[in-house]
Design a protein around this motif. Structure first.
Motif, PDB file in Angstrom:
ATOM      1  N   GLN A  30       0.966  -1.279  -0.039  1.00 42.09           N
ATOM      2  CA  GLN A  30      -0.120   0.000  -0.137  1.00 42.09           C
ATOM      3  C   GLN A  30       0.784   1.389  -0.098  1.00 42.09           C
ATOM      4  N   LEU A  31       1.813   1.452   0.899  1.00 41.24           N
ATOM      5  CA  LEU A  31       2.659   2.355   0.817  1.00 41.24           C
ATOM      6  C   LEU A  31       3.538   2.577  -0.546  1.00 41.24           C
ATOM      7  N   GLN A  32       3.914   1.603  -0.938  1.00 45.30           N
ATOM      8  CA  GLN A  32       4.682   1.421  -2.313  1.00 45.30           C
ATOM      9  C   GLN A  32       3.657   2.156  -3.315  1.00 45.30           C
ATOM     10  N   ASP A  33       2.645   1.797  -3.458  1.00 47.48           N
ATOM     11  CA  ASP A  33       1.313   2.193  -4.172  1.00 47.48           C
ATOM     12  C   ASP A  33       1.404   3.659  -3.966  1.00 47.48           C
ATOM     13  N   GLU A  34       1.337   4.042  -2.901  1.00 46.42           N
ATOM     14  CA  GLU A  34       1.061   5.472  -2.549  1.00 46.42           C
ATOM     15  C   GLU A  34       2.337   6.416  -2.763  1.00 46.42           C
ATOM     16  N   ALA A  35       3.730   5.833  -2.734  1.00 43.98           N
ATOM     17  CA  ALA A  35       4.794   6.454  -3.046  1.00 43.98           C
ATOM     18  C   ALA A  35       4.904   6.552  -4.688  1.00 43.98           C
ATOM     19  N   HIS A  36       4.462   5.440  -5.335  1.00 43.37           N
ATOM     20  CA  HIS A  36       4.404   5.480  -6.671  1.00 43.37           C
ATOM     21  C   HIS A  36       3.275   6.577  -7.255  1.00 43.37           C
ATOM     22  N   MET A  37       2.340   6.715  -6.790  1.00 40.82           N
ATOM     23  CA  MET A  37       1.308   7.701  -7.047  1.00 40.82           C
ATOM     24  C   MET A  37       1.734   9.202  -6.966  1.00 40.82           C
ATOM     25  N   ALA A  38       2.570   9.054  -5.771  1.00 40.55           N
ATOM     26  CA  ALA A  38       3.154  10.430  -5.434  1.00 40.55           C
ATOM     27  C   ALA A  38       4.190  10.823  -6.330  1.00 40.55           C
ATOM     28  N   ASN A  39       5.019   9.829  -6.782  1.00 34.97           N
ATOM     29  CA  ASN A  39       6.121  10.141  -7.526  1.00 34.97           C
ATOM     30  C   ASN A  39       5.530  10.417  -9.001  1.00 34.97           C
ATOM     31  N   GLU A  40       4.427   9.982  -9.459  1.00 35.10           N
ATOM     32  CA  GLU A  40       3.780  10.408 -10.700  1.00 35.10           C
ATOM     33  C   GLU A  40       3.317  11.497 -10.582  1.00 35.10           C
ATOM     34  N   ALA A  41       2.721  11.988  -9.265  1.00 39.37           N
ATOM     35  CA  ALA A  41       2.111  13.264  -9.350  1.00 39.37           C
ATOM     36  C   ALA A  41       2.904  14.506  -9.119  1.00 39.37           C
ATOM     37  N   LEU A  42       4.338  13.954  -8.701  1.00 45.37           N
ATOM     38  CA  LEU A  42       5.222  15.205  -8.323  1.00 45.37           C
ATOM     39  C   LEU A  42       5.578  16.259  -9.490  1.00 45.37           C
ATOM     40  N   PRO A  43       5.720  15.518 -10.557  1.00 41.93           N
ATOM     41  CA  PRO A  43       6.138  16.711 -11.826  1.00 41.93           C
ATOM     42  C   PRO A  43       4.765  17.626 -12.010  1.00 41.93           C
ATOM     43  N   ILE A  44       3.449  17.084 -11.808  1.00 43.56           N
ATOM     44  CA  ILE A  44       2.458  17.870 -12.094  1.00 43.56           C
ATOM     45  C   ILE A  44       2.612  18.989 -10.961  1.00 43.56           C
ATOM     46  N   TYR A  45       2.814  18.679  -9.603  1.00 39.81           N
ATOM     47  CA  TYR A  45       2.607  19.591  -8.471  1.00 39.81           C
ATOM     48  C   TYR A  45       3.749  20.340  -8.632  1.00 39.81           C
ATOM     49  N   ALA A  46       4.994  20.103  -9.133  1.00 39.61           N
ATOM     50  CA  ALA A  46       6.059  21.005  -9.198  1.00 39.61           C
ATOM     51  C   ALA A  46       5.772  21.990 -10.340  1.00 39.61           C
ATOM     52  N   LYS A  47       5.138  21.716 -11.607  1.00 33.64           N
ATOM     53  CA  LYS A  47       4.725  22.354 -12.382  1.00 33.64           C
ATOM     54  C   LYS A  47       3.750  23.504 -11.832  1.00 33.64           C
ATOM     55  N   LYS A  48       2.818  23.025 -11.222  1.00 33.50           N
ATOM     56  CA  LYS A  48       1.943  24.195 -10.609  1.00 33.50           C
ATOM     57  C   LYS A  48       2.330  24.822  -9.683  1.00 33.50           C
ATOM     58  N   PHE A  49       3.411  24.423  -8.911  1.00 29.92           N
ATOM     59  CA  PHE A  49       4.239  25.092  -7.933  1.00 29.92           C
ATOM     60  C   PHE A  49       5.064  26.443  -8.526  1.00 29.92           C
ATOM     61  N   LEU A  50       5.728  25.932  -9.744  1.00 26.16           N
ATOM     62  CA  LEU A  50       6.270  26.961 -10.496  1.00 26.16           C
ATOM     63  C   LEU A  50       5.310  27.898 -11.061  1.00 26.16           C
ATOM     64  N   CYS A  51       4.257  27.498 -11.635  1.00 21.87           N
ATOM     65  CA  CYS A  51       3.276  28.543 -12.139  1.00 21.87           C
ATOM     66  C   CYS A  51       2.865  29.612 -10.936  1.00 21.87           C
ATOM     67  N   LEU A  52       2.449  28.984  -9.729  1.00 22.96           N
ATOM     68  CA  LEU A  52       2.091  29.475  -8.765  1.00 22.96           C
ATOM     69  C   LEU A  52       3.133  30.781  -8.349  1.00 22.96           C
ATOM     70  N   HIS A  53       4.421  30.231  -8.226  1.00 22.18           N
ATOM     71  CA  HIS A  53       5.488  31.186  -7.612  1.00 22.18           C
ATOM     72  C   HIS A  53       5.766  32.085  -8.671  1.00 22.18           C
ATOM     73  N   GLU A  54       5.275  31.960 -10.037  1.00 23.49           N
ATOM     74  CA  GLU A  54       5.465  32.934 -11.042  1.00 23.49           C
ATOM     75  C   GLU A  54       4.431  33.840 -10.866  1.00 23.49           C
ATOM     76  N   VAL A  55       3.006  33.487 -10.856  1.00 21.33           N
ATOM     77  CA  VAL A  55       2.033  34.434 -10.429  1.00 21.33           C
ATOM     78  C   VAL A  55       2.401  35.525  -9.081  1.00 21.33           C
ATOM     79  N   VAL A  56       2.659  34.764  -8.157  1.00 25.35           N
ATOM     80  CA  VAL A  56       3.211  35.325  -6.952  1.00 25.35           C
ATOM     81  C   VAL A  56       4.135  36.534  -7.329  1.00 25.35           C
TER      82      VAL A  56
END
Length: 366
Positions: free
Chosen positions: A320-346
């Motif tokens: 279960q933890l491995q699945d969650e970590a895998h999902m988190a790894n897959e979602a990390l680029p998306i969140y990083a991109k959103k973070f950069l966009c948000l950082h740019e807006v701020v």
């Protein structure tokens, strides 16, 4: 022709004198044993040799049986083996079997080996229909027979092989059941015995079998002659002997059976000898040791099952933890991109605010 026969007899006699021994094969219900016997040996000598080989001390139930022409007879303990009326062709074959049966198997059978030999012999007699068994009892007996054969502590489901079912074919027909239905009923009964040891399963089998009508050493058929011996004690059971062979009905044979049963009758009602007391004490100690060992095995089994369940739970949680970590790894680029966009807006908002403040400051200074 007569001269040839005489020469052969003389040659056999010469060989016998030169050999000083003769070979015998003893067939037990469990295995075949081969021995070399001295010419002077009496019946008790090979009998005691077999008992020592098997580790059997309750010898009074058993005897050595041999085939003679169209019937069978028992080896006499006080008579030379070669003086018996039987074939002298080597190896001479004897069958080591129970000659006399206990009144109560649970009280009289002390040693495990004695119980095991009785179990195998009675089971064989039932399967060969020498002892008639009602269909209802057959299922229960078959379940105990299966339990005695497999591990008593095993959780593995029992599967009956075709040969087992074939041996019970007539009972299956009496029940008017298919082999699958028969196996299912035996399996249900088998599951109820879980936790018993092999020795306990064999004893339960014998306790049921001893109440069958034809249980015992000699059985009767429609053409048989029946002999009844009534002891003086009216409370005692009547001994009955049946035989369809006139040869067996000789007075001496009947007398031997009477003496053997009388000896057992008196043995049951006397104080146990020191030997029997010692055997019973050893049997109790062995039973207690087996009980402790059984409890230890069950405890170890329970701990092992608990450890396996804990391991399975840890493996499930890890997956279960491995699945969650895998999902988190897959979602990390998306969140990083959103973070950069948000950082740019701020950043742009702060920049605009600073520019606005600078402009307002200049205006008021003028």
């Amino acid at each position: 022709m007569a001269s040839v026969l005489a020469s052969k007899m003389g040659l056999n006699s010469l060989r016998r004198k030169q050999a000083k021994t003769f070979n015998v094969t003893v067939v037990t219900v469990d295995a075949d044993l081969e021995f070399s016997c001295e010419l002077k040996w009496k019946g008790k000598d090979p009998f005691e040799l077999v008992c020592r080989t098997l580790g059997l001390r309750e010898t009074w139930f058993f005897g050595l049986r041999y085939d003679v022409k169209d019937t069978v007879a028992w080896l006499k303990m006080d008579k030379k083996v070669l003086d018996h009326d039987m074939s002298k062709e080597e190896p001479i074959v004897f069958h080591f079997l129970a000659k006399f049966y206990p009144e109560n198997v649970e009280e009289e059978l002390v040693q495990d080996i004695t119980q095991h030999l009785f179990f195998l012999q009675v089971k064989k007699s039932i399967l060969e229909e020498e002892i008639y068994c009602l269909p209802e009892a057959s299922v229960l007996l078959a379940s105990y027979a299966v339990h005695a054969k497999v591990s008593a502590l095993s959780n593995t489901p029992v599967f009956l092989n075709p040969s087992f079912l074939d041996r019970h074919r007539k009972v299956i027909n009496l029940y008017q059941m298919t082999a699958e239905m028969w196996e299912e009923r035996i399996t249900v009964c088998y599951a109820e015995h879980r936790g018993r040891t092999r020795d306990e399963a064999e004893m339960e089998y014998l306790k049921i079998a001893q109440d069958l009508e034809m249980y015992g050493p000699l059985q009767c058929d429609h053409d048989s002659l029946q002999f009844a011996i009534k002891p003086l004690d009216k409370r005692a059971d009547v001994f009955k002997f049946n035989s369809s062979k006139l040869r067996v009905n000789k007075l001496l044979s009947i007398l031997q059976l009477c003496i053997g049963n009388h000896d057992l009758f008196m043995r049951r009602r006397r104080v146990d000898s020191l030997e029997v007391q010692q055997m019973k004490m050893q049997a109790r100690e062995e039973k207690a040791r087996k009980q402790i060992e059984r409890q230890r095995l069950e405890r170890d089994k329970q701990l092992r099952e608990e450890a396996e369940r804990a391991r399975d739970e840890l493996e499930r949680r890890l997956i279960q933890l491995q699945d969650e970590a895998h999902m988190a790894n897959e979602a990390l680029p998306i969140y990083a991109k959103k973070f950069l966009c948000l950082h740019e807006v701020v950043f742009q908002a702060i920049r605009k605010r600073n520019i606005s403040q600078n402009c307002n400051g200049k205006f008021f200074s003028h």
